[in-house]
Design a protein around this motif. Structure first.
Motif, PDB file in Angstrom:
ATOM      1  N   ASN A  94      -7.184  -0.428   6.686  1.00  9.24           N
ATOM      2  CA  ASN A  94      -7.505  -0.277   5.268  1.00  9.24           C
ATOM      3  C   ASN A  94      -7.814  -1.599   4.566  1.00  9.24           C
ATOM      4  O   ASN A  94      -8.101  -1.602   3.361  1.00  9.24           O
ATOM      5  CB  ASN A  94      -6.353   0.411   4.532  1.00  9.24           C
ATOM      6  CG  ASN A  94      -6.227   1.873   4.910  1.00  9.24           C
ATOM      7  OD1 ASN A  94      -7.173   2.474   5.399  1.00  9.24           O
ATOM      8  ND2 ASN A  94      -5.057   2.439   4.697  1.00  9.24           N
ATOM      9  N   ARG A 118     -11.385   6.005  -3.510  1.00  6.96           N
ATOM     10  CA  ARG A 118     -11.239   4.797  -2.700  1.00  6.96           C
ATOM     11  C   ARG A 118     -12.582   4.448  -2.078  1.00  6.96           C
ATOM     12  O   ARG A 118     -13.325   5.333  -1.649  1.00  6.96           O
ATOM     13  CB  ARG A 118     -10.189   5.011  -1.617  1.00  6.96           C
ATOM     14  CG  ARG A 118      -9.947   3.820  -0.712  1.00  6.96           C
ATOM     15  CD  ARG A 118      -8.924   4.121   0.369  1.00  6.96           C
ATOM     16  NE  ARG A 118      -7.581   4.272  -0.176  1.00  6.96           N
ATOM     17  CZ  ARG A 118      -6.882   5.399  -0.155  1.00  6.96           C
ATOM     18  NH1 ARG A 118      -7.410   6.502   0.365  1.00  6.96           N
ATOM     19  NH2 ARG A 118      -5.668   5.445  -0.668  1.00  6.96           N
ATOM     20  N   ARG A 137      -6.417   4.491  -9.178  1.00  6.56           N
ATOM     21  CA  ARG A 137      -5.397   5.511  -9.397  1.00  6.56           C
ATOM     22  C   ARG A 137      -5.092   5.633 -10.890  1.00  6.56           C
ATOM     23  O   ARG A 137      -5.168   4.664 -11.634  1.00  6.56           O
ATOM     24  CB  ARG A 137      -4.088   5.166  -8.665  1.00  6.56           C
ATOM     25  CG  ARG A 137      -4.180   5.178  -7.149  1.00  6.56           C
ATOM     26  CD  ARG A 137      -2.836   4.807  -6.530  1.00  6.56           C
ATOM     27  NE  ARG A 137      -2.918   4.671  -5.107  1.00  6.56           N
ATOM     28  CZ  ARG A 137      -2.746   5.665  -4.230  1.00  6.56           C
ATOM     29  NH1 ARG A 137      -2.473   6.878  -4.683  1.00  6.56           N
ATOM     30  NH2 ARG A 137      -2.846   5.454  -2.936  1.00  6.56           N
ATOM     31  N   SER A 138      -4.744   6.829 -11.301  1.00  4.54           N
ATOM     32  CA  SER A 138      -4.239   7.020 -12.664  1.00  4.54           C
ATOM     33  C   SER A 138      -2.768   6.630 -12.684  1.00  4.54           C
ATOM     34  O   SER A 138      -2.111   6.567 -11.649  1.00  4.54           O
ATOM     35  CB  SER A 138      -4.408   8.480 -13.084  1.00  4.54           C
ATOM     36  OG  SER A 138      -3.661   9.327 -12.226  1.00  4.54           O
ATOM     37  N   CYS A 169      -3.079  -5.951  -2.837  1.00  2.00           N
ATOM     38  CA  CYS A 169      -2.229  -5.003  -2.126  1.00  2.00           C
ATOM     39  C   CYS A 169      -2.212  -5.361  -0.645  1.00  2.00           C
ATOM     40  O   CYS A 169      -3.232  -5.790  -0.089  1.00  2.00           O
ATOM     41  CB  CYS A 169      -2.782  -3.597  -2.340  1.00  2.00           C
ATOM     42  SG  CYS A 169      -1.949  -2.276  -1.439  1.00  2.00           S
ATOM     43  N   GLU A 202       2.469   5.231  -7.598  1.00  2.00           N
ATOM     44  CA  GLU A 202       2.450   6.676  -7.750  1.00  2.00           C
ATOM     45  C   GLU A 202       1.135   7.212  -7.191  1.00  2.00           C
ATOM     46  O   GLU A 202       0.137   6.501  -7.136  1.00  2.00           O
ATOM     47  CB  GLU A 202       2.585   7.032  -9.233  1.00  2.00           C
ATOM     48  CG  GLU A 202       3.910   6.619  -9.857  1.00  2.00           C
ATOM     49  CD  GLU A 202       5.091   7.343  -9.258  1.00  2.00           C
ATOM     50  OE1 GLU A 202       4.923   8.505  -8.853  1.00  2.00           O
ATOM     51  OE2 GLU A 202       6.169   6.745  -9.179  1.00  2.00           O
ATOM     52  N   ASP A 203       1.093   8.484  -6.812  1.00  2.00           N
ATOM     53  CA  ASP A 203      -0.098   9.033  -6.163  1.00  2.00           C
ATOM     54  C   ASP A 203      -1.311   8.888  -7.057  1.00  2.00           C
ATOM     55  O   ASP A 203      -2.012   7.899  -6.971  1.00  2.00           O
ATOM     56  CB  ASP A 203       0.157  10.485  -5.761  1.00  2.00           C
ATOM     57  CG  ASP A 203      -0.964  11.016  -4.897  1.00  2.00           C
ATOM     58  OD1 ASP A 203      -1.239  12.203  -4.979  1.00  2.00           O
ATOM     59  OD2 ASP A 203      -1.574  10.220  -4.154  1.00  2.00           O
ATOM     60  N   GLY A 204      -1.599   9.849  -7.913  1.00  2.00           N
ATOM     61  CA  GLY A 204      -2.647   9.724  -8.901  1.00  2.00           C
ATOM     62  C   GLY A 204      -3.987   9.247  -8.387  1.00  2.00           C
ATOM     63  O   GLY A 204      -4.751   8.625  -9.118  1.00  2.00           O
ATOM     64  N   LEU A 205      -4.280   9.490  -7.104  1.00  2.00           N
ATOM     65  CA  LEU A 205      -5.502   8.949  -6.506  1.00  2.00           C
ATOM     66  C   LEU A 205      -6.746   9.533  -7.155  1.00  2.00           C
ATOM     67  O   LEU A 205      -6.912  10.739  -7.260  1.00  2.00           O
ATOM     68  CB  LEU A 205      -5.521   9.244  -5.005  1.00  2.00           C
ATOM     69  CG  LEU A 205      -6.745   8.750  -4.242  1.00  2.00           C
ATOM     70  CD1 LEU A 205      -6.826   7.238  -4.257  1.00  2.00           C
ATOM     71  CD2 LEU A 205      -6.728   9.270  -2.802  1.00  2.00           C
ATOM     72  N   THR A 211      -8.922   0.866  -4.344  1.00  2.00           N
ATOM     73  CA  THR A 211      -8.428   2.178  -4.745  1.00  2.00           C
ATOM     74  C   THR A 211      -8.217   2.249  -6.249  1.00  2.00           C
ATOM     75  O   THR A 211      -7.639   1.339  -6.843  1.00  2.00           O
ATOM     76  CB  THR A 211      -7.092   2.494  -4.034  1.00  2.00           C
ATOM     77  OG1 THR A 211      -7.283   2.419  -2.626  1.00  2.00           O
ATOM     78  CG2 THR A 211      -6.605   3.887  -4.400  1.00  2.00           C
ATOM     79  N   GLU A 253       0.837  -1.196   0.000  1.00  2.00           N
ATOM     80  CA  GLU A 253       0.000   0.000   0.000  1.00  2.00           C
ATOM     81  C   GLU A 253       0.870   1.245   0.000  1.00  2.00           C
ATOM     82  O   GLU A 253       1.846   1.350   0.743  1.00  2.00           O
ATOM     83  CB  GLU A 253      -0.890   0.009   1.250  1.00  2.00           C
ATOM     84  CG  GLU A 253      -1.892   1.137   1.275  1.00  2.00           C
ATOM     85  CD  GLU A 253      -2.735   1.098   2.536  1.00  2.00           C
ATOM     86  OE1 GLU A 253      -3.842   1.644   2.500  1.00  2.00           O
ATOM     87  OE2 GLU A 253      -2.271   0.536   3.538  1.00  2.00           O
ATOM     88  N   GLY A 254       0.521   2.194  -0.880  1.00  2.00           N
ATOM     89  CA  GLY A 254       1.258   3.452  -0.947  1.00  2.00           C
ATOM     90  C   GLY A 254       2.488   3.379  -1.819  1.00  2.00           C
ATOM     91  O   GLY A 254       3.167   4.366  -2.020  1.00  2.00           O
TER      92      GLY A 254
END
Length: 209
Positions: free
Chosen positions: A127, A25, A134-135, A121, A19-22, A132, A15-16
């Motif tokens: 969590n 969720r 993400r792009s 993940c 890349e960010d791109g959130l 989630t 997890e984490g």
């Protein structure tokens, strides 16, 4: 001979680590989880109306590890529910660490307009069960300290268990019931998104014809 739980096949994320791109969720137990996932995917692709013309879904993982079976479970359901999608990674033909590079060569030859990657993940206890979107590409294998090729234009990951210690053992001892329910939600979300995207493309083509 290697055991069925051989680490050579493991490809789960930490997890984490991506890349960010959130984009969004949601927890798989949310009654609206599948529709929420579909909304996240459509929101992600809104600036790219042609992305779903020839989409592909790469579902990474292996049935040799319960926690890492999320991807193949999703892939098998998508192959049955959405034959219009090009699906790589099912229970019968999983995509994992040892054949990922070969799969990406096949994928490149198919020239899809959009590639969605899906993987399991490991994460924090609070969590577990979250899904989630993400792009950007998925970077599989980070949860089990493997360096594997990046996959996709966007990705969905599901937190199947707690990470941070003895990741292989954690994946192998993850409850199948939770993984199965998460897979059902992800598959339903992708199917909803594909159907709505197809309808939007049809409406746009009629408007410009």
């Amino acid at each position: 001979m290697k055991s069925r739980a051989s680490g050579n096949h493991a490809s789960a994320l930490r997890e984490g680590a991506a890349e960010d791109g959130l984009v969004g969720r949601v927890h798989y137990r949310d009654p609206q989880a599948a529709w929420q996932l579909a909304d996240y995917l459509l929101r992600l692709l809104e600036p790219h109306p042609g992305a779903w013309e020839q989409p592909a879904v790469v579902c990474i993982g292996t049935d040799r590890s319960t926690g890492d079976a999320l991807g193949p479970l999703v892939g098998s359901q998508l192959a049955r529910l959405a034959p219009q999608l090009r699906v790589y990674g099912t229970l019968d033909e999983p995509v994992h660490a040892t054949n990922l590079a070969e799969t990406l060569v096949r994928l490149a030859r198919a020239s899809p307009t959009f590639v969605l990657a899906i993987d399991a993940c490991l994460g924090r206890a609070e969590n577990v069960g979250s899904l989630t979107v993400r792009s950007g590409p998925l970077r599989p294998g980070t949860g089990v300290r493997k360096s594997l090729p990046a996959v996709g234009h966007a990705h969905i990951v599901g937190v199947v268990n707690v990470g941070g210690f003895m990741e292989y053992l954690v994946l192998q001892n993850t409850r199948l019931g939770i993984v199965w329910q998460m897979a059902q939600v992800i598959a339903a979300g992708v199917v909803h998104a594909a159907k709505q995207a197809s309808e939007l493309l049809h409406m746009r083509s009629r408007a410009f014809s």
